[in-house]
Each structure stands twice: as C-alpha cells, then as structure tokens.
Enzyme design. Structure first.
Site, PDB file in Angstrom:
ATOM      1  N   TYR A  88       1.838  41.971  33.660  1.00 25.54           N
ATOM      2  CA  TYR A  88       1.220  40.691  33.312  1.00 25.54           C
ATOM      3  C   TYR A  88       0.873  39.920  34.589  1.00 25.54           C
ATOM      4  O   TYR A  88       1.755  39.474  35.323  1.00 25.54           O
ATOM      5  CB  TYR A  88       2.149  39.849  32.443  1.00 25.54           C
ATOM      6  CG  TYR A  88       2.379  40.392  31.048  1.00 25.54           C
ATOM      7  CD1 TYR A  88       1.673  41.496  30.561  1.00 25.54           C
ATOM      8  CD2 TYR A  88       3.304  39.805  30.197  1.00 25.54           C
ATOM      9  CE1 TYR A  88       1.891  41.989  29.285  1.00 25.54           C
ATOM     10  CE2 TYR A  88       3.524  40.284  28.911  1.00 25.54           C
ATOM     11  CZ  TYR A  88       2.827  41.385  28.464  1.00 25.54           C
ATOM     12  OH  TYR A  88       3.041  41.870  27.190  1.00 25.54           O
ATOM     13  N   SER A 115       1.504  40.051  19.315  1.00 26.19           N
ATOM     14  CA  SER A 115       0.219  39.582  18.784  1.00 26.19           C
ATOM     15  C   SER A 115       0.237  39.390  17.270  1.00 26.19           C
ATOM     16  O   SER A 115      -0.642  39.883  16.555  1.00 26.19           O
ATOM     17  CB  SER A 115      -0.908  40.550  19.176  1.00 26.19           C
ATOM     18  OG  SER A 115      -2.144  39.869  19.268  1.00 26.19           O
ATOM     19  N   PRO A 116       1.214  38.634  16.744  1.00 25.72           N
ATOM     20  CA  PRO A 116       1.287  38.405  15.302  1.00 25.72           C
ATOM     21  C   PRO A 116       0.125  37.564  14.762  1.00 25.72           C
ATOM     22  O   PRO A 116      -0.073  37.503  13.546  1.00 25.72           O
ATOM     23  CB  PRO A 116       2.621  37.667  15.132  1.00 25.72           C
ATOM     24  CG  PRO A 116       2.827  36.974  16.444  1.00 25.72           C
ATOM     25  CD  PRO A 116       2.302  37.940  17.463  1.00 25.72           C
ATOM     26  N   LEU A 117      -0.637  36.951  15.664  1.00 26.72           N
ATOM     27  CA  LEU A 117      -1.787  36.145  15.245  1.00 26.72           C
ATOM     28  C   LEU A 117      -3.088  36.919  15.390  1.00 26.72           C
ATOM     29  O   LEU A 117      -4.174  36.327  15.464  1.00 26.72           O
ATOM     30  CB  LEU A 117      -1.848  34.848  16.061  1.00 26.72           C
ATOM     31  CG  LEU A 117      -0.601  33.956  15.937  1.00 26.72           C
ATOM     32  CD1 LEU A 117      -0.732  32.738  16.829  1.00 26.72           C
ATOM     33  CD2 LEU A 117      -0.382  33.551  14.489  1.00 26.72           C
ATOM     34  N   GLY A 148      -5.169  36.153  18.327  1.00 26.11           N
ATOM     35  CA  GLY A 148      -5.712  34.805  18.234  1.00 26.11           C
ATOM     36  C   GLY A 148      -6.728  34.612  17.132  1.00 26.11           C
ATOM     37  O   GLY A 148      -7.063  33.484  16.760  1.00 26.11           O
ATOM     38  N   GLY A 191      -8.156  31.195  13.110  1.00 27.05           N
ATOM     39  CA  GLY A 191      -9.391  30.675  12.547  1.00 27.05           C
ATOM     40  C   GLY A 191     -10.343  30.107  13.567  1.00 27.05           C
ATOM     41  O   GLY A 191     -11.441  29.646  13.217  1.00 27.05           O
TER      42      GLY A 191
END
Length: 325
Positions: free
Chosen positions: A53, A209-211, A214, A218
């Site tokens: 990272y 990365s549960p979203l 990104g 929405g």
C-alpha cells in the site's frame, strides 16, 4: 462496536475494520490521524494494511501515528506480504511468496510500523511459482520467532486454503487463523467454496471492499465524481470492473432498500456483509474522517430479514454442479 472472534482462534477484532490502502498517498497524515481517532472512539480495533500500500507509505504512516498518539495495544494490526515493491514495465506488482521475500518483507513492515510483532500476517495473493510448502514455512517461522501472533491467506481459492490449513494444523503448526477475500453484494463468488471451506476449517473471514470498491455507496449512479477513486489515475482500474449494467441494478436495489429504512446505501451494503455467515470483520477504507463517519453509521444497523432476503435473491451468485448437486 461488536467484537468478534476470528474463526476458532482467541483473536478478537471489531466487526468493522479500517482499511488503509490510500494512506500515505491520497490520505495524508492529518486525515489519517483523525480517521484513527474516530475509529478507535467508535470501538474499532482492526487496522488493515499491506507492504504494497503506497509502496510502504501506509505502514510508515501507521507507525508514525502509533508512536505519537495511539497505544499499540489498542489496535489489532493486520498486514500482508507476497507482492514485491519492485514494479514491472506495465506497472504491476511482482508476486513473490518465497521464504526469503516474505520474511524480508515482514521485517521491513515491522520496521515501518514501529512494532516488534503483527497480530495477523497474511500472504496477499497466490504465487504459482513458489511451492506452497515454502510459503507456509515462512508463516510458521514468523509465528515461531514472535514476529506475528497469527497467520492466514488472502485471495486464495478454497482448495489451496484447505491444503494450507491441513499443513499448518496444530499441534505441529500455528494454524490457519483467517482468510481475507473480496466480499460484497457485487462480489459473492467466495460463497461457492471459500466461505464454507473457511467455516469448516475454523478460519475467520475478513471481507475486503465490502462496499463494492465504493460503487455500492451510490456515488456513481449518475456520473463519476472528480474526487472519486474511479477518477483517480492509480485507482481507476480498480473501480471500473463494477461500473456496468449488472452493478447498476444491484445499486438500485440497495438504494431502494436504504430509502425504505431511512438509511444510506453505504450502511445497507456494509451491514449486509458484516452480518453474512462466517464474517469476522468487514474492512472498509475511507479517504477522509467524514467518509469514515458515514461508514461507522452502519454500526447499529441490523437488516430486517425480508430486506436481507431480497438482497440475497437479487445478487445471488450462480451455483451449480458440483457445489450444488
């Protein structure tokens, strides 16, 4: 925030973890310090990073913050190795999970983090050029020498995970504590084999990365915001796979569910992953403390069974033979 055991180990982590992929690059020291303060005040403990990272910048920034204002005992440090910092001509990392590369990377990580041990150390990605026995030998050595308390794998298929768990099994080995995989309403492929394998093996599941990178917030419904990851030269390729018609349909379903609950799509998407069977921790990253507060707003959200059922149905992965006979 709820605290959970990682699989069948004694390691306890917060149900929501803080990802630091952008720290030291898109997130500066001031914003990172504010994020960490907000996260710890909310009861968060798991801090996820990797040697790759920001080419080590994320770990270095964490180390600076731990040395200045945060007690090392207040955080569960998770880092990853197995991708060398040297870059190829096309900009990709060099996968190398050999014993020497892993242990050298671990020592460098500990130096940057300013600590003598990690709580959990993961191999970041499979390395087909290195025998699994050699990779696992490095993990065993790291535990034996006190440089990490627990070990695991990230982004590995189920069959390799099962093989590794067998080879690392106590009493001769340290055990396979956890697997870290991408898991969201846009990426449920791990449910075919990895999730049931982890459960059977007693390994905790950390969801990165549960979203949906990104997309499930929405923010991309109408356009690509100039300040978003999808507009960033170094992260555009990370987000683009989910900017398609299928993802759009899932986002609309999440948005509809959120409106009915009086919550945000982010909260609904995160709560779905956090409470999925076998998940010990859902790891979400944020660029600013304001974004992180939006993430932490999901702490008290428990999805009603009918809404979870609808989201399950809308996003279900195709499962057939031989997983389902």
């Amino acid at each position: 925030m709820q605290q959970r055991r990682v699989g069948r180990t004694g390691l306890t982590v917060s149900s929501i973890g803080l990802g630091t992929m952008t720290w030291g690059r898109d997130t500066d020291e001031h914003d990172a310090a504010e994020q960490l303060e907000v996260f710890l005040e909310a009861g968060g403990t798991l801090l996820d990073t990797a040697a790759t990272y920001g080419a080590g910048a994320s770990e270095a920034l964490i180390g600076k913050l731990l040395g200045a204002s945060v007690d090392r005992q207040d955080v569960v440090l998770v880092s990853k190795a197995g991708v060398r910092s040297r870059r190829t001509a096309d900009g990709g990392g060099v996968v190398d999970a050999s014993r020497g590369s892993l242990l050298d990377s671990l020592d460098d990580s500990l130096d940057r983090l300013g600590t003598d041990h990690l709580d959990l150390w993961l191999v970041q990605t499979p390395d087909p050029a290195t025998p699994l026995e050699e990779t696992l030998g490095a993990l065993e050595h790291a535990v034996a020498t006190g440089r990490t308390r627990y070990v695991g794998l990230s982004n590995y298929p189920a069959w390799t995970t099962a093989q590794a768990a067998t080879m690392l099994a106590p009493p001769s080995g340290p055990g396979l504590a956890a697997v870290e995989v991408e898991y969201s309403l846009l990426q449920r492929g791990v449910e075919r084999e990895v999730v049931p394998a982890a459960g059977a093996l007693g390994a905790g599941l950390l969801a990165w990365s549960p979203l949906g990178r990104g997309v499930l917030t929405g923010k991309y419904r109408a356009t690509v915001p100039a300040s978003s990851r999808a507009a960033s030269p170094h992260l555009r390729g990370f987000v683009e796979p989910y900017l398609n018609d299928r993802s759009h349909g899932v986002v609309e379903a999440v948005t509809t569910a959120a409106a009915g609950l009086g919550r945000t799509p982010l909260e609904v998407a995160l709560a779905w992953v956090r409470d999925a069977p076998g998940v010990s921790c859902a790891i979400a990253g944020a660029r600013t403390a304001g974004q992180l507060r939006g993430v932490l707003a999901a702490v008290d959200l428990e999805l009603p069974a009918p809404i979870r059922s609808v989201l399950d149905e809308v996003t279900a992965p195709e499962i057939g033979y031989p997983e389902r006979f």
